[in-house]
Design a protein around this motif. Structure first.
Motif, PDB file in Angstrom:
ATOM      1  N   LYS A 158      22.263 -13.406  -2.458  1.00 23.49           N
ATOM      2  CA  LYS A 158      21.974 -12.019  -2.108  1.00 23.49           C
ATOM      3  C   LYS A 158      22.217 -11.124  -3.308  1.00 23.49           C
ATOM      4  CE  LYS A 158      22.705 -11.860   2.785  1.00 23.49           C
ATOM      5  NZ  LYS A 158      23.426 -11.258   3.859  1.00 23.49           N
ATOM      6  N   LEU A 159      21.544  -9.989  -3.327  1.00 24.27           N
ATOM      7  CA  LEU A 159      21.653  -9.070  -4.449  1.00 24.27           C
ATOM      8  C   LEU A 159      22.761  -8.033  -4.257  1.00 24.27           C
ATOM      9  CD1 LEU A 159      17.848  -8.456  -5.002  1.00 24.27           C
ATOM     10  CD2 LEU A 159      19.310 -10.036  -6.229  1.00 24.27           C
ATOM     11  N   LYS A 160      23.401  -8.035  -3.084  1.00 21.06           N
ATOM     12  CA  LYS A 160      24.468  -7.088  -2.732  1.00 21.06           C
ATOM     13  C   LYS A 160      24.043  -5.657  -3.008  1.00 21.06           C
ATOM     14  CE  LYS A 160      28.014 -10.497  -2.913  1.00 21.06           C
ATOM     15  NZ  LYS A 160      29.277 -10.935  -3.300  1.00 21.06           N
ATOM     16  N   ASP A 161      24.713  -4.961  -3.945  1.00 27.48           N
ATOM     17  CA  ASP A 161      24.399  -3.549  -4.162  1.00 27.48           C
ATOM     18  C   ASP A 161      23.620  -3.291  -5.449  1.00 27.48           C
ATOM     19  OD1 ASP A 161      25.422  -2.563  -1.780  1.00 27.48           O
ATOM     20  OD2 ASP A 161      27.462  -2.651  -2.548  1.00 27.48           O
ATOM     21  N   GLU A 162      22.980  -4.324  -6.004  1.00 28.03           N
ATOM     22  CA  GLU A 162      22.143  -4.110  -7.185  1.00 28.03           C
ATOM     23  C   GLU A 162      20.890  -3.348  -6.766  1.00 28.03           C
ATOM     24  OE1 GLU A 162      21.680  -7.364 -10.135  1.00 28.03           O
ATOM     25  OE2 GLU A 162      22.723  -8.539  -8.614  1.00 28.03           O
ATOM     26  N   ARG A 163      20.372  -2.535  -7.679  1.00 29.88           N
ATOM     27  CA  ARG A 163      19.143  -1.773  -7.406  1.00 29.88           C
ATOM     28  C   ARG A 163      18.108  -2.142  -8.456  1.00 29.88           C
ATOM     29  NH1 ARG A 163      17.716   0.811  -3.040  1.00 29.88           N
ATOM     30  NH2 ARG A 163      16.834   2.546  -4.135  1.00 29.88           N
ATOM     31  N   PHE A 164      16.875  -2.329  -7.995  1.00 33.79           N
ATOM     32  CA  PHE A 164      15.782  -2.679  -8.887  1.00 33.79           C
ATOM     33  C   PHE A 164      14.629  -1.720  -8.628  1.00 33.79           C
ATOM     34  CE2 PHE A 164      18.176  -6.499  -7.989  1.00 33.79           C
ATOM     35  CZ  PHE A 164      18.426  -6.995  -9.264  1.00 33.79           C
ATOM     36  N   ASP A 165      14.090  -1.173  -9.692  1.00 32.60           N
ATOM     37  CA  ASP A 165      12.954  -0.261  -9.572  1.00 32.60           C
ATOM     38  C   ASP A 165      11.660  -1.045  -9.631  1.00 32.60           C
ATOM     39  OD1 ASP A 165      14.508   2.033  -9.420  1.00 32.60           O
ATOM     40  OD2 ASP A 165      14.586   2.269 -11.597  1.00 32.60           O
ATOM     41  N   ILE A 166      10.792  -0.799  -8.677  1.00 32.88           N
ATOM     42  CA  ILE A 166       9.435  -1.332  -8.717  1.00 32.88           C
ATOM     43  C   ILE A 166       8.591  -0.216  -9.316  1.00 32.88           C
ATOM     44  CG2 ILE A 166       7.474  -2.134  -7.348  1.00 32.88           C
ATOM     45  CD1 ILE A 166       9.809  -4.133  -7.347  1.00 32.88           C
ATOM     46  N   GLU A 167       7.924  -0.515 -10.411  1.00 31.84           N
ATOM     47  CA  GLU A 167       7.178   0.518 -11.124  1.00 31.84           C
ATOM     48  C   GLU A 167       5.687   0.524 -10.815  1.00 31.84           C
ATOM     49  OE1 GLU A 167       8.211  -0.227 -15.202  1.00 31.84           O
ATOM     50  OE2 GLU A 167      10.327   0.247 -14.846  1.00 31.84           O
ATOM     51  N   GLU A 168       5.184  -0.618 -10.293  1.00 33.70           N
ATOM     52  CA  GLU A 168       3.747  -0.683 -10.032  1.00 33.70           C
ATOM     53  C   GLU A 168       3.485  -1.498  -8.767  1.00 33.70           C
ATOM     54  OE1 GLU A 168      -0.395  -1.975 -12.288  1.00 33.70           O
ATOM     55  OE2 GLU A 168       1.499  -2.095 -13.379  1.00 33.70           O
ATOM     56  N   THR A 201       8.112   6.535  -7.650  1.00 39.39           N
ATOM     57  CA  THR A 201       8.124   7.911  -7.146  1.00 39.39           C
ATOM     58  C   THR A 201       6.688   8.405  -7.015  1.00 39.39           C
ATOM     59  OG1 THR A 201       8.385   8.733  -9.397  1.00 39.39           O
ATOM     60  CG2 THR A 201      10.392   8.480  -8.093  1.00 39.39           C
ATOM     61  N   GLY A 202       6.473   9.273  -6.073  1.00 38.60           N
ATOM     62  CA  GLY A 202       5.141   9.844  -5.880  1.00 38.60           C
ATOM     63  C   GLY A 202       4.212   8.973  -5.058  1.00 38.60           C
ATOM     64  N   LEU A 203       4.720   7.887  -4.499  1.00 42.06           N
ATOM     65  CA  LEU A 203       3.898   7.018  -3.668  1.00 42.06           C
ATOM     66  C   LEU A 203       3.608   7.726  -2.346  1.00 42.06           C
ATOM     67  CD1 LEU A 203       3.086   4.165  -4.602  1.00 42.06           C
ATOM     68  CD2 LEU A 203       4.836   3.262  -3.087  1.00 42.06           C
ATOM     69  N   GLY A 204       2.347   7.790  -1.966  1.00 44.85           N
ATOM     70  CA  GLY A 204       1.968   8.456  -0.713  1.00 44.85           C
ATOM     71  C   GLY A 204       2.298   7.606   0.509  1.00 44.85           C
ATOM     72  N   ASP A 205       2.212   8.214   1.673  1.00 44.80           N
ATOM     73  CA  ASP A 205       2.523   7.512   2.919  1.00 44.80           C
ATOM     74  C   ASP A 205       1.626   6.297   3.135  1.00 44.80           C
ATOM     75  OD1 ASP A 205       4.578   9.237   3.477  1.00 44.80           O
ATOM     76  OD2 ASP A 205       3.423  10.478   4.882  1.00 44.80           O
ATOM     77  N   ALA A 206       0.335   6.438   2.838  1.00 45.69           N
ATOM     78  CA  ALA A 206      -0.603   5.323   3.025  1.00 45.69           C
ATOM     79  C   ALA A 206      -0.247   4.163   2.103  1.00 45.69           C
ATOM     80  CB  ALA A 206      -2.035   5.783   2.768  1.00 45.69           C
ATOM     81  N   GLU A 207       0.149   4.490   0.871  1.00 44.84           N
ATOM     82  CA  GLU A 207       0.531   3.433  -0.074  1.00 44.84           C
ATOM     83  C   GLU A 207       1.830   2.757   0.356  1.00 44.84           C
ATOM     84  OE1 GLU A 207       0.292   6.453  -2.980  1.00 44.84           O
ATOM     85  OE2 GLU A 207      -1.090   5.289  -4.223  1.00 44.84           O
ATOM     86  N   LYS A 208       2.790   3.555   0.842  1.00 42.52           N
ATOM     87  CA  LYS A 208       4.051   2.984   1.331  1.00 42.52           C
ATOM     88  C   LYS A 208       3.788   2.055   2.508  1.00 42.52           C
ATOM     89  CE  LYS A 208       7.167   6.710  -0.036  1.00 42.52           C
ATOM     90  NZ  LYS A 208       8.005   7.814   0.450  1.00 42.52           N
ATOM     91  N   LYS A 209       2.885   2.466   3.387  1.00 45.57           N
ATOM     92  CA  LYS A 209       2.548   1.642   4.549  1.00 45.57           C
ATOM     93  C   LYS A 209       1.987   0.293   4.105  1.00 45.57           C
ATOM     94  CE  LYS A 209       0.135   1.873   8.959  1.00 45.57           C
ATOM     95  NZ  LYS A 209      -0.709   2.631   9.845  1.00 45.57           N
ATOM     96  N   LYS A 210       1.139   0.311   3.054  1.00 47.98           N
ATOM     97  CA  LYS A 210       0.591  -0.939   2.513  1.00 47.98           C
ATOM     98  C   LYS A 210       1.705  -1.835   1.970  1.00 47.98           C
ATOM     99  CE  LYS A 210      -4.047   0.467   1.145  1.00 47.98           C
ATOM    100  NZ  LYS A 210      -4.970   0.662   0.018  1.00 47.98           N
ATOM    101  N   VAL A 211       2.675  -1.229   1.277  1.00 44.94           N
ATOM    102  CA  VAL A 211       3.794  -2.001   0.738  1.00 44.94           C
ATOM    103  C   VAL A 211       4.598  -2.619   1.875  1.00 44.94           C
ATOM    104  CG1 VAL A 211       5.952  -1.908  -0.587  1.00 44.94           C
ATOM    105  CG2 VAL A 211       3.966  -0.621  -1.371  1.00 44.94           C
ATOM    106  N   PHE A 212       4.883  -1.831   2.901  1.00 44.92           N
ATOM    107  CA  PHE A 212       5.651  -2.336   4.032  1.00 44.92           C
ATOM    108  C   PHE A 212       4.895  -3.467   4.732  1.00 44.92           C
ATOM    109  CE2 PHE A 212       7.615   2.162   4.469  1.00 44.92           C
ATOM    110  CZ  PHE A 212       8.457   1.910   3.394  1.00 44.92           C
ATOM    111  N   GLN A 213       3.581  -3.305   4.910  1.00 44.25           N
ATOM    112  CA  GLN A 213       2.786  -4.347   5.568  1.00 44.25           C
ATOM    113  C   GLN A 213       2.743  -5.607   4.714  1.00 44.25           C
ATOM    114  OE1 GLN A 213       1.616  -4.151   8.800  1.00 44.25           O
ATOM    115  NE2 GLN A 213       1.487  -6.327   8.393  1.00 44.25           N
ATOM    116  N   TRP A 214       2.567  -5.449   3.402  1.00 39.14           N
ATOM    117  CA  TRP A 214       2.551  -6.607   2.508  1.00 39.14           C
ATOM    118  C   TRP A 214       3.896  -7.342   2.578  1.00 39.14           C
ATOM    119  CZ3 TRP A 214       5.277  -8.695  -1.465  1.00 39.14           C
ATOM    120  CH2 TRP A 214       4.677  -9.755  -2.135  1.00 39.14           C
ATOM    121  N   THR A 215       4.974  -6.574   2.595  1.00 39.74           N
ATOM    122  CA  THR A 215       6.319  -7.153   2.650  1.00 39.74           C
ATOM    123  C   THR A 215       6.516  -7.937   3.948  1.00 39.74           C
ATOM    124  OG1 THR A 215       7.166  -5.327   1.309  1.00 39.74           O
ATOM    125  CG2 THR A 215       8.783  -6.605   2.534  1.00 39.74           C
ATOM    126  N   LEU A 216       6.106  -7.374   5.060  1.00 37.43           N
ATOM    127  CA  LEU A 216       6.235  -8.077   6.335  1.00 37.43           C
ATOM    128  C   LEU A 216       5.366  -9.333   6.368  1.00 37.43           C
ATOM    129  CD1 LEU A 216       6.372  -5.077   8.830  1.00 37.43           C
ATOM    130  CD2 LEU A 216       8.246  -6.642   8.248  1.00 37.43           C
TER     131      LEU A 216
END
Length: 194
Positions: free
Chosen positions: A1-11, A78-93
Motif C-alpha cells: 500500500k502507498l499509505k499517505d504518499e501522494r502522486f500527481d497525475i499530469e495527463e 487541475t482544471g479537469l472538467g466534470d465530464a473528464e473526471k467522470k471518464k477517469v472514474f469510469q476507467w478506474t472502475l
C-alpha cells in the motif's frame, strides 16, 4: 500500500486513463489492483449487478469507497472538467473490475484447478483465508461449471485474438518504433505492415 504518499497525475487520455507521468500511471494501476483485492471479498461473484438478480455483486456504495481509496493517493490534473473526471472514474472502475476478475481467475487456475490450497500464512493470501472455502465450493459447484462451459462455448466462437500482452498497443508501439529506428540506423528498411 502507498499509505499517505501522494502522486500527481499530469495527463489523462481521451478515455480517462491516467498516462503521465508514466511511473505514476503504473502506480495508479497497481494501486487499483491492491485496493480491490484488499476490499472486495473473493466470494463476491459479479462486479456489476446481474440483470436476473440473485448473485452477489459490488454495490455502487462500495465502488464509491474504492474510488475514494484510490484518489486518496493520486491527484488529478487541475482544471479537469466534470465530464473528464467522470471518464477517469469510469476507467478506474473498469480497471478494478478487470483486476478483480483476473485475480479470481488466477486463484482458480493456481489452486482449485490443481487441487491445491493457498498458504494462508503467506501475506498475499491471509485476507482470503475465511473466504476460501465458500469461493472453492462455488467454483466447484454445478452452477459455476455450467456457467464456465457456456462461457467457453462463447469464447470458442471468437475469431480474432489479442496477442500483444497486458499492455496492448500502448506498450507494443514504442517497442516497434525503437526496433524500426535501429533497423533504419543499420541501413535496413523495416517491414511496416503489421
Amino acid at each position: 500500500k502507498l499509505k499517505d504518499e501522494r502522486f500527481d497525475i499530469e495527463e489523462i487520455s481521451e478515455i480517462g486513463e491516467p498516462i503521465a507521468p508514466k511511473e505514476h500511471a503504473r502506480k495508479f494501476v497497481s494501486q487499483c489492483g491492491v485496493i480491490v483485492r484488499d476490499n472486495i471479498p473473493i466470494t463476491i461473484r459479479e462486479w456489476h449487478k446481474p440483470k436476473g438478480g440473485g448473485e452477489s455483486f459490488v454495490s455502487d456504495i462500495c465502488k464509491r469507497e474504492l474510488l475514494k481509496s484510490v484518489f486518496h493517493n493520486f491527484a488529478l490534473p487541475t482544471g479537469l472538467g466534470d465530464a473528464e473526471k467522470k471518464k477517469v472514474f469510469q476507467w478506474t472502475l473498469n480497471k478494478m473490475a478487470e483486476q478483480f476478475m483476473n485475480y479470481k481467475k488466477r486463484l482458480y487456475q493456481q489452486f482449485i484447478k490443481t487441487k491445491k490450497t493457498p498458504n494462508f500464512e503467506d501475506v498475499q493470501y491471509r485476507r482470503i483465508r475465511d473466504q476460501w472455502q465458500e469461493f472453492k465450493d462455488y467454483k466447484e459447484s454445478e452452477e459455476a461449471l455450467e456457467k464456465s462451459a457456456k462461457n467457453k462455448l462463447n469464447a470458442d466462437k471468437k475469431q480474432y485474438f489479442q496477442r500483444l500482452g497486458p499492455g496492448g498497443y500502448k506498450t507494443a508501439i514504442p517497442k516497434w518504433q525503437e526496433r524500426d529506428a535501429k533497423l533504419i540506423a543499420a541501413g535496413v528498411t523495416p517491414c511496416t505492415s503489421r
